[in-house]
Write a protein that holds these residues in place. Structure first.
Motif, mmCIF file in Angstrom:
data_model
loop_
_atom_site.group_PDB
_atom_site.id
_atom_site.type_symbol
_atom_site.label_atom_id
_atom_site.label_comp_id
_atom_site.label_asym_id
_atom_site.label_seq_id
_atom_site.Cartn_x
_atom_site.Cartn_y
_atom_site.Cartn_z
ATOM 1 N N VAL A 73 -1.436 9.530 6.679
ATOM 2 C CA VAL A 73 -2.717 10.040 7.180
ATOM 3 C C VAL A 73 -2.652 10.267 8.686
ATOM 4 O O VAL A 73 -2.264 9.371 9.443
ATOM 5 C CB VAL A 73 -3.851 9.054 6.847
ATOM 6 N N SER A 96 0.834 -1.196 0.000
ATOM 7 C CA SER A 96 0.000 0.000 0.000
ATOM 8 C C SER A 96 0.873 1.251 0.000
ATOM 9 O O SER A 96 1.958 1.269 0.582
ATOM 10 C CB SER A 96 -0.897 0.008 1.233
ATOM 11 N N ASN A 97 0.395 2.301 -0.674
ATOM 12 C CA ASN A 97 1.138 3.570 -0.648
ATOM 13 C C ASN A 97 0.620 4.491 0.443
ATOM 14 O O ASN A 97 1.061 5.622 0.559
ATOM 15 C CB ASN A 97 1.069 4.257 -2.009
ATOM 16 N N THR A 98 -0.357 4.006 1.247
ATOM 17 C CA THR A 98 -1.009 4.825 2.270
ATOM 18 C C THR A 98 -0.838 4.182 3.641
ATOM 19 O O THR A 98 -1.057 2.989 3.816
ATOM 20 C CB THR A 98 -2.514 4.974 1.968
ATOM 21 N N GLY A 130 -2.781 13.209 4.577
ATOM 22 C CA GLY A 130 -4.215 12.967 4.588
ATOM 23 C C GLY A 130 -4.767 13.204 5.976
ATOM 24 O O GLY A 130 -4.047 13.072 6.973
ATOM 25 N N ILE A 158 -8.879 10.955 0.719
ATOM 26 C CA ILE A 158 -7.514 10.435 0.840
ATOM 27 C C ILE A 158 -7.202 9.466 -0.300
ATOM 28 O O ILE A 158 -6.087 9.447 -0.838
ATOM 29 C CB ILE A 158 -7.328 9.756 2.213
ATOM 30 N N GLN A 159 -8.201 8.689 -0.686
ATOM 31 C CA GLN A 159 -7.999 7.720 -1.768
ATOM 32 C C GLN A 159 -7.938 8.375 -3.144
ATOM 33 O O GLN A 159 -7.508 7.755 -4.115
ATOM 34 C CB GLN A 159 -9.128 6.682 -1.743
ATOM 35 N N LYS A 216 1.370 8.504 0.918
ATOM 36 C CA LYS A 216 0.304 9.202 1.633
ATOM 37 C C LYS A 216 0.374 8.813 3.111
ATOM 38 O O LYS A 216 0.312 7.624 3.443
ATOM 39 C CB LYS A 216 -1.073 8.830 1.063
ATOM 40 N N HIS A 269 -5.088 -1.259 4.794
ATOM 41 C CA HIS A 269 -3.947 -0.335 4.785
ATOM 42 C C HIS A 269 -3.238 -0.356 6.139
ATOM 43 O O HIS A 269 -3.876 -0.536 7.177
ATOM 44 C CB HIS A 269 -4.413 1.086 4.461
#
Length: 290
Positions: free
Chosen positions: A58, A2-4, A81, A109-110, A56, A31
């Motif tokens: 959050v 995941s990039n988040t 985020g 955020i997505q 990203k 995530h």
């Protein structure tokens, strides 16, 4: 991979914020989720997330949590985020995010919509929305976490009432854009809002390369509180007891130990120097908010 990644502060604010933890855990799905256990840990976790290559990062919490995450990602290309679950979510409100709907915030955020905003700092520590020297920092200092959790925003008003009878400090202001050099209380904004949905800094834009400064002149705390109300509910600041200006650099000093707050959290004492980096923070926002 995941990039988040989500950094959750479960103690950010009141009981409703704690209940929001379950919502956060459910909406982030698979995530990565990191949960803080003490003050300052969100900054460390954010820094590690940058090193791990997350695009990203959050902040799930209030303005204080956002502040920590931002200080962890500053200087990187990571995007911030927001999942606002704090006592007061001023920065998220400033950005026009749906603060009462975490599912919609997660949709933002997505998405791919990013906004560049300025990043001010005080003695090298960054903040996103506001800072205060004097009265409000003293209120933060004297409002216990337990008190804040049980009463929410009301806790700050009660602390302010207790402090109001004391004599205010003498602050020395230095800026090439100020026409005064002394005051009792200084507020610094990177956006229009202060303390909630209140348009306090009338001309503030958070991507103009300037901080907005409101100086309350040699006034007692009760007078300051009265003028705070006047400023919030008027369209312009016209009273002679208040100085409003914009600048890229500000220094505030005092012969006393006067506290400083950044985004609602204590950040040391005077003297303090404020500077700003133009469009240095990438924030995920809805297209309508941009």
């Amino acid at each position: 991979m995941s990039n988040t990644i989500v950094i959750l502060n479960p103690t950010a604010g009141s009981e409703p914020a704690k209940r929001s933890q379950e919502v956060v855990e459910s909406i982030v799905g698979g995530h990565p989720l990191r949960i803080t256990s003490c003050s300052g840990e969100a900054e460390v976790l954010a820094r590690h997330a940058v090193e791990e290559g997350f695009e990203k990062i959050v902040a799930a919490g209030g303005d204080g949590t956002i502040n920590e995450v931002v200080n962890g990602i500053v200087g990187s290309r990571a995007k911030l985020g927001l999942l606002p679950i704090g006592t007061v979510n001023v920065f998220a409100t400033e950005l026009g995010l749906p603060t009462h709907n975490l599912e919609r915030c997660w949709d933002v955020i997505q998405g791919k919509n990013t906004r560049l905003v300025d990043l001010p700092n005080a003695n090298g520590k960054h903040f996103v929305q506001l800072a205060g020297v004097g009265l409000d920092a003293q209120v933060v200092k004297e409002t216990s976490l337990a008190f804040k959790r049980s009463l929410g925003p009301l806790s700050y008003l009660i602390s302010a009432a207790q402090i109001a009878a004391r004599p205010p400090p003498k602050l020395f202001i230095k800026s090439e854009n100020a026409s005064i050099d002394e005051g009792s209380f200084v507020l610094i904004g990177n956006g229009r809002l202060y303390g909630g949905p209140f348009p306090f800094f009338k001309h503030a834009i958070n991507d103009d390369g300037l901080i907005d400064v409101v100086v309350f002149k040699r006034l007692g705390y009760l007078e300051i509180i009265k003028y705070l109300q006047d400023v919030v509910f008027s369209s312009e600041i016209r009273v002679p007891e208040i100085e409003y200006f914009q600048t890229a650099h500000l220094r505030v000093a005092s012969e006393q130990d006067v506290p400083v707050e950044l985004d609602g959290e204590l950040a040391g004492n005077c003297p303090v120097e404020f500077q700003i980096q133009e469009k240095a923070l990438r924030v995920l926002t809805s297209a309508a908010a941009s």
